[in-house]
Write a protein that holds these residues in place. Structure first.
Motif, short mmCIF file in Angstrom:
data_model
loop_
_atom_site.label_atom_id
_atom_site.label_comp_id
_atom_site.label_asym_id
_atom_site.label_seq_id
_atom_site.Cartn_x
_atom_site.Cartn_y
_atom_site.Cartn_z
N ALA A 95 18.94 31.09 -4.40
CA ALA A 95 18.44 29.72 -4.32
C ALA A 95 17.42 29.37 -5.39
N MET A 98 17.32 24.83 -7.04
CA MET A 98 16.49 23.66 -6.89
C MET A 98 15.24 23.75 -7.75
N GLN A 229 11.45 17.90 1.26
CA GLN A 229 12.06 18.91 0.38
C GLN A 229 11.08 19.31 -0.72
N PRO A 230 10.05 20.07 -0.37
CA PRO A 230 8.98 20.31 -1.35
C PRO A 230 9.42 21.10 -2.58
N MET A 231 10.63 21.67 -2.57
CA MET A 231 11.05 22.39 -3.76
C MET A 231 12.09 21.63 -4.59
N LEU A 262 4.85 24.24 -9.54
CA LEU A 262 5.96 24.86 -8.81
C LEU A 262 7.02 25.41 -9.75
N LYS B 71 7.88 34.08 -0.08
CA LYS B 71 7.94 32.67 -0.47
C LYS B 71 7.48 31.76 0.65
N LYS B 76 6.38 28.40 -0.92
CA LYS B 76 7.30 28.09 -2.00
C LYS B 76 8.74 28.18 -1.51
N PHE B 77 8.91 27.97 -0.21
CA PHE B 77 10.26 28.10 0.32
C PHE B 77 10.70 26.79 0.96
N SER B 78 11.89 26.35 0.61
CA SER B 78 12.50 25.31 1.44
C SER B 78 14.01 25.46 1.33
N LEU B 79 14.69 25.05 2.38
CA LEU B 79 16.14 25.19 2.39
C LEU B 79 16.76 24.11 1.51
N ASP B 80 17.94 24.40 0.99
CA ASP B 80 18.68 23.44 0.18
C ASP B 80 19.97 23.13 0.95
N ASP B 121 22.16 25.82 4.15
CA ASP B 121 21.77 26.38 2.87
C ASP B 121 22.76 27.51 2.57
N PRO B 123 23.47 29.91 0.08
CA PRO B 123 23.15 31.32 -0.17
C PRO B 123 22.48 32.00 1.02
N HIS B 124 21.59 31.30 1.71
CA HIS B 124 20.87 31.95 2.79
C HIS B 124 21.77 32.22 4.00
#
Lengths: 544, 229
Positions: A95, A98, A229-231, A262, B71, B76-80, B121, B123-124
Motif C-alpha cells: 500500500a 496512496m 483519508q489522511p494518507m 507525510l 504505521k 501513518k496508516f489508513s486503508l485504501d 483495501d 493488499p491488506h
C-alpha cells in the motif's frame, strides 16, 4: 499453464543482481523469451528509449540515483512507454500507492516483495486484460480525440460488463470533466457515492467544484476527504489549490506542509510549498522546501534551474549573499550551457554584486542580462522576465524595465495571480502601485475589444468580429479570453453558416494555441465537443 | 558510538524502511531459491522444503504485521478502499501460497462467482487471507475449501480445511481483544489477531468488519470466516 509471456518484451529494473536473477528465473517459468535488464534508473531510461516494452518491472528502491517512480515519471513525460505497456512498481511495503501517488504518475500495479511467479502472472494477466478492454478509449485519449473516446466509453458501458463497470464509470466521469460536462460527471460520482463511499468519487466531486471556481465548496469537500483519508495525497494537493483559489495562502501553505511531511519525495509538491511559503514570507519553510526541491531535482525529469534561482533569491532576501552566490555556482555546474540558467544567474548576480559593493561585476552581469534578454525575448519564462524587470529598476535601467514590464502585463492581463506577483515585486522595491494605471488601462482595453467583438458577432458579422480579435492579438498577444472568444465565434459560424475547410483549420490552430497558452483544458474540451457535433451533423447531412 | 536521541527519532523511519527493504529482498531470493531447488529435487526432501517455504512465508507475514503496527502507532496508516472482484482477492491469496500448496499437494477448491464485488483495501485483505491460508496449508490433511458470498449485508470469505481444527483456547478467545494476551501468543494467534484488526478497520454504513473461527468446516476441520461490511 495457459498464460504465457512468449513474445512479450520485458524490462527488469533492479539494482541488486541476485534479485534480478530471481525475477528473471520467474519470468522464464512463465515462458518469457525477451528479457532485458537495467541496474539503475539511467540505464532503464536508455533501454526504454531504444525499445518499446510490453512490461516494465521496476523496483522502487534503486539505491543511489533515480527511484522507481522517478523512472516512471520520466518515461511517461518523454513518452517512452505507450498506453499498452504494463508498468509495475515493485516495493518492499504494502500500500505505498496512496502515499507516493499524485503529482507523480501512477503505475499500473504495485507489487510487494517478496512475490512468486504465480503472483506475478496473476497481476500481469489482469493488467493485459484491462488494457485490451479499455484500449479503444485510451487510444482516443492519447490521440486527443475526446468525442470519440467518450463515444467508445459509452459503447463499453452499454455492453454492461459488471466486472469492469466501476472502472468504466470512473473513466467516463474523468472524460466528462475534461470536456467541461460537469453535470454528467457530477451525476456519475453521486450515483457511485449513493451506493458506496469511495475516495476517488468524493475527490471527483471536489474537482468539479474547483473547476467551476466554487472554491469554498471544493475546500469543504477536500477538507472532509483528508480527514477521512489522511494518507490520500491527492486530497492535500487539491485542497491547497482550493485555498489558493480563495486567496488564502496561509492555509494553502499549511496543508502543503502537512502533505510534504507525510510524503516528502514529490518534487512538484516540494516546489509548490517553497513558492507558497516564499510568497507568504515564511523564509525558513521556503528555504527548506527549496533545498529539498533542488535535491530531488538531481534525479527528476521535473528538475529546473528556477529551483536553484528560487533558493538563491531567498538567500539574497536574507542577505546571505555568499550562500546565494554559492547556489548560483552549483546551478551553473548542473546546467552548464543552458541560456535560461545563465540568464537567471546573471539577473541575480547583478543585484548581489551591487549589494556587495562590486560595481564592476554587477555591471558586467547586467550587460549579460540585457544581451540575453534581447536574444531570447518573449521565450523567457514570465517569472524570470519579472526578475529582470526588478533588476533593471534597481540598476536605473528604467526604460528597459518599463518595456519588458508593459509586454508582460499585456500578455498576462488575464492572470490575476501573476499580476499580484507584479504588484508584490514593485512594493518590494518601493514602487507601490507603479503599474496600476497600465494594468487598469489594459483591462479596459480588453473589455472594450471584447464588447465590440461580441456586438459584431451578435449582428451576424462573424468575419468582422474575427478580424477585430485578430488585430487585438497585436497588442495583447497570447490572451486567453480573446482566443476563447474567437473559437466560440468560429464554431457558431460553422453551426449556422457555411462550412469550409479553412474555418475548420482555423479552429484547429486556435485549439492548439489555446493549449499552448494554458487555457483550462475543460474550457477547450466543451468547444471541442461542439466542433465534433458540427462535423458529425455535416457528415449525416451529406450522406442523406 | 554515541547516538543523538533527537536525531535517532527522525532517523528511525528511514532506517526501518531500508531494513525492511533489505529483509524483503533476501526473503524474495530465499523463496525463489526454495522453489528452484524443490523443482530439481525429486522425492525425499519435499517435507523439508515445505517447512522452509512455510517458515519463510511466516517471517514475511510477521514482518508486514510489524510494519503495519508501526504505521498505525505513528499515525501513518489508513486503508485504501476501492471496489474489487472477490475472485481476484482469492486468487491473489492463492498465488501467494502457490508454492506451498504445490509442495504439500493439497487439493484446493474455490467457490466464488466471477462477478462478486468486494469493497476493501486490496493488499491488506489479500494478505490477511494469505496469512490464514498459509496456516491452513500447514495444518490441513488433504484439502482446503475457499469460498466467498454475501451474508446479512456483509461479504463473507471462508477458508475451511480437514485438519485437527482450532485448539480450545483459541475457540474460546475474543478475537477482537488483544488484552487477553494468552490467546494472542503463538503464530496462529498472532496472525488471527492481526487479521481481526485489519477487518475491524473496514467500516461502512455503521457496520464493522470482523472474523469468526470455529470447527464447523464442511471438510471436518477448522473454519475461518472474514466478514467485510
Amino acid at each position: 499453464m495457459s498464460f504465457n509471456l512468449a513474445g512479450k518484451s520485458i524490462l527488469i529494473v533492479e539494482d541488486y543482481p541476485a534479485m534480478r536473477k530471481a525475477i528473471r528465473d520467474m519470468l522464464y517459468t512463465l515462458g518469457a523469451d525477451i528479457i532485458l535488464e537495467a541496474d539503475g534508473g539511467v540505464n532503464a531510461i536508455n533501454a526504454m528509449a531504444k525499445t518499446s516494452f510490453d512490461v516494465v518491472l521496476c523496483d522502487y528502491n534503486l539505491g543511489a540515483g533515480k527511484n522507481g517512480l522517478q523512472v516512471l515519471e520520466e518515461a511517461r513525460y518523454r513518452k517512452l512507454i505507450g498506453n499498452k505497456c504494463v508498468f509495475v512498481i515493485i516495493s518492499a511495503e504494502q500500500a505505498t500507492g496512496m502515499v507516493l501517488g499524485a503529482m507523480d504518475g501512477k503505475p499500473d500495479e504495485y507489487l510487494a516483495k517478496p512475490f512468486n511467479a504465480q503472483q506475478l502472472s496473476t497481476r500481469l494477466q489482469r493488467n493485459f486484460a484491462r488494457k485490451d478492454y479499455l484500449a479503444c478509449v485510451e487510444k482516443e485519449i492519447e490521440r486527443g480525440n475526446l468525442p470519440k473516446a467518450i463515444l467508445n466509453c459509452e459503447k463499453l458501458l452499454a455492453a454492461g460488463d459488471k466486472k469492469m463497470h466501476s472502472q468504466l464509470l470512473k473513466l467516463r466521469a474523468e472524460l466528462a470533466i475534461s470536456s467541461g460536462d460537469f453535470e454528467t460527471a457530477s451525476k456519475l460520482y453521486r450515483d457511485i457515492l449513493a451506493n458506496r463511499e469511495l475516495p476517488w468519487a468524493r475527490l471527483g466531486l471536489g474537482i468539479i467544484e474547483f473547476q467551476q471556481n466554487h472554491f469554498e465548496q471544493a475546500a469543504t469537500i477536500f477538507e472532509q476527504l483528508i480527514k477521512d483519508q489522511p494518507m490520500l495525497m491527492e486530497g492535500y494537493d487539491w485542497l491547497s489549490k482550493a485555498y489558493e483559489g480563495l486567496n488564502n495562502l496561509n492555509d494553502a501553505q499549511a496543508i502543503l506542509h502537512r502533505a510534504v511531511d507525510l510524503s516528502p519525495q514529490s518534487i512538484l509538491r516540494q516546489k509548490k510549498l517553497a513558492v507558497t511559503a516564499d510568497r507568504n514570507g515564511n523564509l525558513d519553510v521556503a528555504e527548506k522546501a527549496y533545498r529539498a526541491t533542488v535535491n530531488l531535482g538531481k534525479n527528476s525529469v521535473h528538475k529546473s534551474c528556477s529551483d536553484f534561482a528560487g533558493l538563491a533569491k531567498l538567500y539574497s532576501k536574507t542577505n546571505a549573499n555568499d550562500e546565494a552566490l554559492k547556489t548560483l555556482k552549483a546551478m551553473r555546474l548542473e546546467y552548464g550551457s543552458s541560456m535560461e540558467a545563465e540568464l537567471r544567474a546573471a539577473t541575480l548576480e547583478t543585484e548581489l554584486y551591487k549589494k556587495l559593493g562590486n560595481e564592476e561585476a554587477s555591471e558586467e552581469a547586467l550587460q549579460k542580462v540585457i544581451d540575453f534578454n534581447n536574444q531570447l525575448g518573449g521565450k523567457i519564462p514570465k517569472d524570470l522576465q519579472l526578475d529582470i524587470v526588478k533588476t533593471c529598476f534597481l540598476t536605473d535601467q528604467h526604460d528597459k524595465a518599463e518595456e519588458i514590464l508593459s509586454g508582460l502585463i499585456k500578455t498576462h492581463i488575464d492572470d490575476e495571480g501573476f499580476l499580484d506577483d507584479v504588484r508584490r515585486m514593485q512594493s518590494g522595491i518601493g514602487m507601490d502601485n507603479h503599474s496600476e494605471v497600465l494594468i487598469q488601462k489594459t483591462k479596459q482595453a480588453l473589455i472594450a475589444t471584447n464588447n465590440r467583438g461580441v456586438a459584431l458577432y451578435k449582428q451576424g458579422k462573424y468575419k468582422e468580429a474575427l478580424d477585430l480579435f485578430e488585430q487585438a492579438f497585436d497588442s495583447l498577444p497570447d490572451n486567453k479570453t480573446i482566443t476563447l472568444n474567437m473559437l466560440k465565434i468560429i464554431i457558431h459560424d460553422l453551426k449556422t453558416g457555411d462550412v469550409s475547410e479553412e474555418k475548420v483549420l482555423r479552429a484547429k490552430s486556435l485549439f492548439k494555441k489555446g493549449r499552448q497558452i494554458g487555457i483550462d483544458p475543460h474550457k477547450l474540451g466543451v468547444l471541442q465537443m461542439e466542433l465534433s457535433d458540427v462535423s458529425r451533423q455535416r457528415l449525416a447531412a451529406s450522406s442523406s | 558510538m554515541k547516538i543523538d536521541t533527537s536525531k535517532s527519532q527522525t532517523l528511525f523511519p528511514t532506517i526501518l524502511a531500508s531494513t525492511v527493504h533489505d529483509i524483503k529482498n533476501s526473503l524474495g531470493i530465499v523463496l525463489e531459491l526454495i522453489r528452484q531447488l524443490a523443482s530439481k529435487q525429486q522425492g525425499g526432501e519435499s517435507e523439508d522444503f515445505s517447512q522452509l517455504e512455510f517458515e519463510a512465508n511466516r517471517i514475511n507475514h510477521s514482518l508486514m504485521q510489524l510494519l503495519v503496527m508501526y504505521k498505525i502507532d505513528s499515525n501513518k496508516f489508513s486503508l485504501d478502499i476501492d471496489e474489487y472482484l472477490a475472485l481476484d482477492i482469492i486468487n491473489e491469496a492463492r498465488a501467494q501460497q502457490d508454492v506451498l500448496s504445490k509442495l504439500n499437494s493439497v487439493r484446493m477448491q474455490v467457490d466464488c462467482n466471477d462477478d462478486l464485488l468486494c469493497y476493501c483495501d486490496y493488499p491488506h485483505i489479500s494478505n490477511a487471507l494469505g496469512t490464514i491460508l498459509n496456516n491452513a496449508l500447514r495444518y490441513t490433511h488433504t484439502a482446503i475449501f475457499i469460498s466467498a458470498g454475501e451474508e446479512d449485508g456483509y461479504l463473507k470469505f471462508c477458508i475451511e480445511d480437514d485438519g485437527q481444527g482450532y485448539p480450545e483456547h483459541l475457540l474460546a478467545a475474543d478475537l477482537s481483544d488483544a488484552a487477553d494476551m494468552d490467546w494472542v501468543k503463538g503464530n496462529t494467534g498472532l496472525g488471527l489477531y492481526f487479521v481481526a484488526m485489519i477487518a475491524g478497520l473496514h467500516k461502512n454504513n455503521g457496520k464493522t468488519g470482523f472474523v469468526k473461527i470455529d470447527n464447523q468446516s464442511r471438510l471436518g476441520g477448522a473454519r475461518f470466516s472474514l466478514f467485510l461490511p
